[in-house]
Design an enzyme around this catalytic site. Structure first.
Site, PDB file in Angstrom:
ATOM      1  N   ASP A 231       1.123  -1.089  -0.103  1.00 51.21           N
ATOM      2  CA  ASP A 231      -0.017  -0.010   0.000  1.00 51.21           C
ATOM      3  C   ASP A 231       0.812   1.150  -0.016  1.00 51.21           C
ATOM      4  O   ASP A 231       1.402   1.640   1.094  1.00 51.21           O
ATOM      5  CB  ASP A 231      -0.862   0.125   1.362  1.00 51.21           C
ATOM      6  CG  ASP A 231      -1.845   1.089   1.381  1.00 51.21           C
ATOM      7  OD1 ASP A 231      -1.511   2.232   0.781  1.00 51.21           O
ATOM      8  OD2 ASP A 231      -2.880   0.777   1.934  1.00 51.21           O
ATOM      9  N   ARG A 234      -0.062   4.450   1.905  1.00 46.27           N
ATOM     10  CA  ARG A 234       0.341   4.162   3.399  1.00 46.27           C
ATOM     11  C   ARG A 234       1.985   4.389   3.555  1.00 46.27           C
ATOM     12  O   ARG A 234       2.192   5.359   4.552  1.00 46.27           O
ATOM     13  CB  ARG A 234      -0.250   2.964   3.922  1.00 46.27           C
ATOM     14  CG  ARG A 234       0.045   2.705   5.288  1.00 46.27           C
ATOM     15  CD  ARG A 234      -0.080   1.080   5.615  1.00 46.27           C
ATOM     16  NE  ARG A 234       1.082   0.494   5.275  1.00 46.27           N
ATOM     17  CZ  ARG A 234       1.978   0.107   6.382  1.00 46.27           C
ATOM     18  NH1 ARG A 234       1.403  -0.302   7.559  1.00 46.27           N
ATOM     19  NH2 ARG A 234       2.896  -0.615   5.947  1.00 46.27           N
ATOM     20  N   SER A 282       3.303 -10.135  17.636  1.00 48.42           N
ATOM     21  CA  SER A 282       2.978 -10.998  16.635  1.00 48.42           C
ATOM     22  C   SER A 282       4.265 -11.562  16.329  1.00 48.42           C
ATOM     23  O   SER A 282       5.363 -11.005  16.380  1.00 48.42           O
ATOM     24  CB  SER A 282       2.247 -10.474  15.510  1.00 48.42           C
ATOM     25  OG  SER A 282       2.910 -10.963  14.202  1.00 48.42           O
ATOM     26  N   GLU A 309       1.651  -3.568  26.341  1.00 47.99           N
ATOM     27  CA  GLU A 309       1.207  -3.188  27.714  1.00 47.99           C
ATOM     28  C   GLU A 309       1.759  -4.220  28.595  1.00 47.99           C
ATOM     29  O   GLU A 309       1.670  -3.966  29.893  1.00 47.99           O
ATOM     30  CB  GLU A 309      -0.299  -3.587  27.720  1.00 47.99           C
ATOM     31  CG  GLU A 309      -1.152  -2.610  26.910  1.00 47.99           C
ATOM     32  CD  GLU A 309      -1.322  -2.797  25.253  1.00 47.99           C
ATOM     33  OE1 GLU A 309      -0.579  -4.056  24.952  1.00 47.99           O
ATOM     34  OE2 GLU A 309      -1.919  -2.263  24.563  1.00 47.99           O
ATOM     35  N   GLU A 324       1.777   2.517  13.294  1.00 45.34           N
ATOM     36  CA  GLU A 324       0.676   2.505  12.014  1.00 45.34           C
ATOM     37  C   GLU A 324      -0.370   1.518  12.705  1.00 45.34           C
ATOM     38  O   GLU A 324      -0.257   0.365  12.638  1.00 45.34           O
ATOM     39  CB  GLU A 324       1.301   1.793  10.645  1.00 45.34           C
ATOM     40  CG  GLU A 324       0.431   2.153   9.493  1.00 45.34           C
ATOM     41  CD  GLU A 324      -0.731   1.345   9.678  1.00 45.34           C
ATOM     42  OE1 GLU A 324      -1.852   1.447  10.544  1.00 45.34           O
ATOM     43  OE2 GLU A 324      -0.584   0.312   8.868  1.00 45.34           O
ATOM     44  N   GLU A 333     -10.057  -2.218  15.478  1.00 44.51           N
ATOM     45  CA  GLU A 333      -9.082  -3.096  16.028  1.00 44.51           C
ATOM     46  C   GLU A 333      -8.736  -2.299  17.132  1.00 44.51           C
ATOM     47  O   GLU A 333      -7.961  -3.023  18.122  1.00 44.51           O
ATOM     48  CB  GLU A 333      -7.709  -2.862  15.211  1.00 44.51           C
ATOM     49  CG  GLU A 333      -7.665  -3.755  13.861  1.00 44.51           C
ATOM     50  CD  GLU A 333      -6.319  -3.740  12.985  1.00 44.51           C
ATOM     51  OE1 GLU A 333      -5.422  -3.544  13.781  1.00 44.51           O
ATOM     52  OE2 GLU A 333      -6.366  -3.344  11.881  1.00 44.51           O
ATOM     53  N   HIS A 474      -5.355   0.013   1.207  1.00 42.40           N
ATOM     54  CA  HIS A 474      -5.819  -1.210   1.505  1.00 42.40           C
ATOM     55  C   HIS A 474      -6.992  -1.003   2.703  1.00 42.40           C
ATOM     56  O   HIS A 474      -7.768  -1.942   2.793  1.00 42.40           O
ATOM     57  CB  HIS A 474      -4.831  -2.190   2.212  1.00 42.40           C
ATOM     58  CG  HIS A 474      -4.465  -1.635   3.693  1.00 42.40           C
ATOM     59  ND1 HIS A 474      -3.708  -0.717   3.830  1.00 42.40           N
ATOM     60  CD2 HIS A 474      -4.420  -2.477   4.668  1.00 42.40           C
ATOM     61  CE1 HIS A 474      -3.403  -0.618   5.218  1.00 42.40           C
ATOM     62  NE2 HIS A 474      -4.079  -1.680   5.996  1.00 42.40           N
TER      63      HIS A 474
HETATM   64  N1  SAH Z   1       4.593  -1.075  11.622  1.00 44.07           N
HETATM   65  C1  SAH Z   1       4.023  -1.840  10.629  1.00 44.07           C
HETATM   66  C2  SAH Z   1       3.058  -3.139  10.933  1.00 44.07           C
HETATM   67  C3  SAH Z   1       1.737  -2.313  11.315  1.00 44.07           C
HETATM   68  S1  SAH Z   1       0.286  -3.660  11.558  1.00 44.07           S
HETATM   69  C4  SAH Z   1       4.071  -1.576   9.323  1.00 44.07           C
HETATM   70  O1  SAH Z   1       3.810  -0.174   9.265  1.00 44.07           O
HETATM   71  O2  SAH Z   1       4.077  -2.014   8.244  1.00 44.07           O
HETATM   72  C5  SAH Z   1       0.168  -3.400  13.480  1.00 44.07           C
HETATM   73  C6  SAH Z   1       1.259  -4.369  14.257  1.00 44.07           C
HETATM   74  O3  SAH Z   1       1.118  -3.904  15.441  1.00 44.07           O
HETATM   75  C7  SAH Z   1       1.007  -5.574  13.860  1.00 44.07           C
HETATM   76  O4  SAH Z   1       1.879  -6.462  13.542  1.00 44.07           O
HETATM   77  C8  SAH Z   1       0.487  -6.292  15.436  1.00 44.07           C
HETATM   78  O5  SAH Z   1       0.994  -7.459  15.691  1.00 44.07           O
HETATM   79  C9  SAH Z   1       0.926  -5.192  16.171  1.00 44.07           C
HETATM   80  N2  SAH Z   1       0.417  -4.867  17.454  1.00 44.07           N
HETATM   81  C10 SAH Z   1      -0.901  -4.497  17.556  1.00 44.07           C
HETATM   82  N3  SAH Z   1      -1.209  -4.186  18.975  1.00 44.07           N
HETATM   83  C11 SAH Z   1      -0.023  -4.496  19.532  1.00 44.07           C
HETATM   84  C12 SAH Z   1       0.266  -4.494  20.989  1.00 44.07           C
HETATM   85  N4  SAH Z   1      -0.560  -3.948  21.787  1.00 44.07           N
HETATM   86  N5  SAH Z   1       1.493  -4.792  21.392  1.00 44.07           N
HETATM   87  C13 SAH Z   1       2.340  -5.332  20.519  1.00 44.07           C
HETATM   88  N6  SAH Z   1       2.166  -5.352  18.997  1.00 44.07           N
HETATM   89  C14 SAH Z   1       0.950  -5.037  18.723  1.00 44.07           C
END
Ligand code: SAH
Length: 526
Positions: A231, A234, A282, A309, A324, A333, A474
């Site tokens: 994307d 973005r 993740s 957290e 992001e 989300e 996206h």
């Molecule tokens: N920064 C990357 C991925 C963005 S997607 C990019 O711009 O391409 C969002 C990511 O945040 C995901 O990989 C998800 O696993 C992570 N994420 C969401 N909430 C989170 C949390 N509370 N602690 C750690 N990771 C988190």
């Protein structure tokens, strides 16, 4: 030094931020009920057993009871009459002109109005045929005298009906939400199964224990990151913001919340940050570790696996937080919650969160073809009536690309969020909106989207929009279909109220309610 401008969003269009209170009222409904009652009172009703005309259905039933000693509610209850049985009973009395006493005698044995002939009305527009026998019986005890069935009683019933409708909508939204969660869970299971030894049921149990596991599992797969990286609107916006504003990053400590593949951490490192800490719960972070090493950035970038957290950062404070976190319709989300947590725990005084400003906008859509495809379609499916399916289709907001030519209003910003100052409770809000209609046509849906700004302290500001008039992202757009289109005139205003709240059963999903005059619909975002 390019200042961003977005011609579609002017200061005048920005309504005042709402106070976040759920201020629904029932004024409109009250008026409607009063009008209905006045109408009812204007109509005369002929008694079932004599020639008297009475001012309302309630007065007629009362009269039958007092003058003729027949309690119609009792007859309905005794014979367990449904709508048809009730209609036949009324027409039977009118057509046979049976007396009250003969009715009581006849009723002692069986229902004498079985014949389908009694479905034919005897009196034209008979008000007694326009009431629902079930509702009549719902009123506890004998029918109150005319006039006693006052506004209060009617209002109470209207409110109860409205409550029931709202509860049903929410139940439906929750059910759809559960389905979605199941889907995510199933996807998570498949992914997990791929990485676990066959027959390892422990993984399944663990997955069930932690609902958020499904969410993070979905980010463990490369495909979602591929989609985000490709994307370009973005990713290039984040890149341009960092590369064009090196003075913001020079020698700074940066936290990347949810670093995924590490792309934003690497942009920040290249933009001159002293140290970058990337955090992700993740499993994609293991790939990020390889990626960072492959690009010889391991001295600058530290990656930590875990929920922001739950983990402890190796530094007390950071100067900048990048993330992001945006979901469909911006807030789906609820990942912004985690960014705000990081801000409140780790951001140094004078530090900044980027992106900082976000707008949520709405516009009216007139796309009769699409509306037909999604709604009228169910009226005749291979010759069968499936209209009941509309009740499942409408409340599910659709994420799809909207053609710019189907926009029939100017956009209106309904919420502005400043990530440096917003608090958690403001992520649920109620906002009035007014859409200036540009075409005389039918409004078939409301479209929602968001705009993102990298603004604070940037010499070179950067913004991008996820609206229908610019390059698609996206996130596409979020479409809230109206069950019945609203005819609109060019130059007119479509006024309404939008409520955005988290679904209590699953705080990562949203419930969005639109109030458009006498129409109210809650949508879930899956
Ligand atoms: N920064 C990357 C991925 C963005 S997607 C990019 O711009 O391409 C969002 C990511 O945040 C995901 O990989 C998800 O696993 C992570 N994420 C969401 N909430 C989170 C949390 N509370 N602690 C750690 N990771 C988190």
């Amino acid at each position: 030094m390019a200042e961003y401008t977005d011609p579609r969003v002017s200061a005048e269009q920005m309504p005042e931020l709402s106070d976040g209170e759920d201020d629904f009222d029932v004024d409109d409904d009250e008026e409607q009920w009063m009008e209905e009652e006045e109408e009812e009172e204007g109509q005369t009703v002929t008694c079932l057993f004599c020639d008297r005309s009475l001012s309302s259905v309630a007065a007629t039933l009362q009269h039958c009871m007092l003058e003729h000693h027949v309690n119609i509610v009792d007859v309905i209850r005794t014979h367990n009459l449904d709508d048809y049985g009730y209609i036949k009973m009324i027409n039977f009395i009118r057509s046979t002109k049976c007396t009250a006493s003969s009715l009581t005698e006849l009723c002692d044995t069986a229902s004498p109005w079985e014949s389908e002939d009694f479905l034919r009305p005897v009196l034209q527009d008979d008000p007694l045929l326009q009431i629902d026998p079930e509702e009549l019986c719902d009123i506890e005890g004998p029918v109150p005298p005319a006039g006693v069935r006052s506004h209060d009683a009617l209002l109470q019933r209207a409110r109860a009906a409205e409550d029931r409708a709202r509860q049903s909508e929410e139940t439906l939204a929750r059910a759809m939400d559960d389905l979605h969660k199941l889907k995510l869970l199933a996807q998570g299971l498949v992914l997990k199964a791929e990485t676990c030894k066959p027959g390892n049921l422990g993984a399944v149990a663990e997955l069930r224990e932690d609902e958020d596991e499904a969410y993070f599992s979905s980010y463990g797969h490369y495909a979602i990151h591929e989609e985000m990286l490709k994307d370009t609107v973005r990713t290039e916006s984040y890149r341009d913001f960092m590369y064009r504003n090196p003075e913001v990053f020079k020698d700074k400590v940066v936290l990347d919340v949810g670093c995924g593949t590490g792309i934003l951490s690497m942009f920040a490192a290249r933009a001159g940050a002293k140290k970058v800490i990337g955090v992700d719960q993740s499993e994609i972070i293991y790939q990020a570790m390889d990626i960072v090493r492959s690009n010889q950035l391991e001295d600058k970038i530290t990656l930590i696996k875990g929920r922001i957290e739950d983990i402890k950062l190796p530094v007390e404070k950071v100067d900048i937080i990048i993330s992001e976190w945006m979901g469909y319709f911006l807030l789906f989300e609820s990942m912004l919650d985690s960014v705000l947590y990081a801000r409140d725990c780790y951001l140094a005084d004078g530090g900044s969160v980027y992106p900082d400003l976000c707008n949520i906008s709405l516009a009216a859509l007139g796309d009769t073809q699409r509306h037909r495809d999604r709604i009228a379609f169910w009226d005749d499916v291979y010759g069968f009536n499936m209209a009941c399916m509309k009740a499942a289709v409408v409340p599910e907001a659709a994420v799809e690309v909207v053609k710019a030519e189907t926009l029939i209003s100017e956009p209106a910003v309904v919420q502005t969020i400043d990530c440096n100052s917003v608090c958690l409770s403001e992520l649920e809000f109620v906002s009035d909106f007014c859409l200036k209609i540009t075409d005389t046509t039918d409004c078939t849906a409301i479209v929602g989207y968001f705009d993102i700004f990298f603004d604070k302290g940037c010499g070179n500001k950067v913004m991008f929009s996820t609206g229908p008039q610019v390059t698609k992202t996206h996130w596409k757009q979020t479409v809230f279909l109206l069950e019945k289109p609203i005819p609109v005139q060019a130059g007119a205003e479509l006024r309404g109220k939008v409520t955005v709240r988290k679904n209590k059963r699953d705080p990562r999903s949203l419930l969005v309610t639109f109030d458009l005059g006498d129409r109210k619909q809650t949508y879930s975002l899956l």
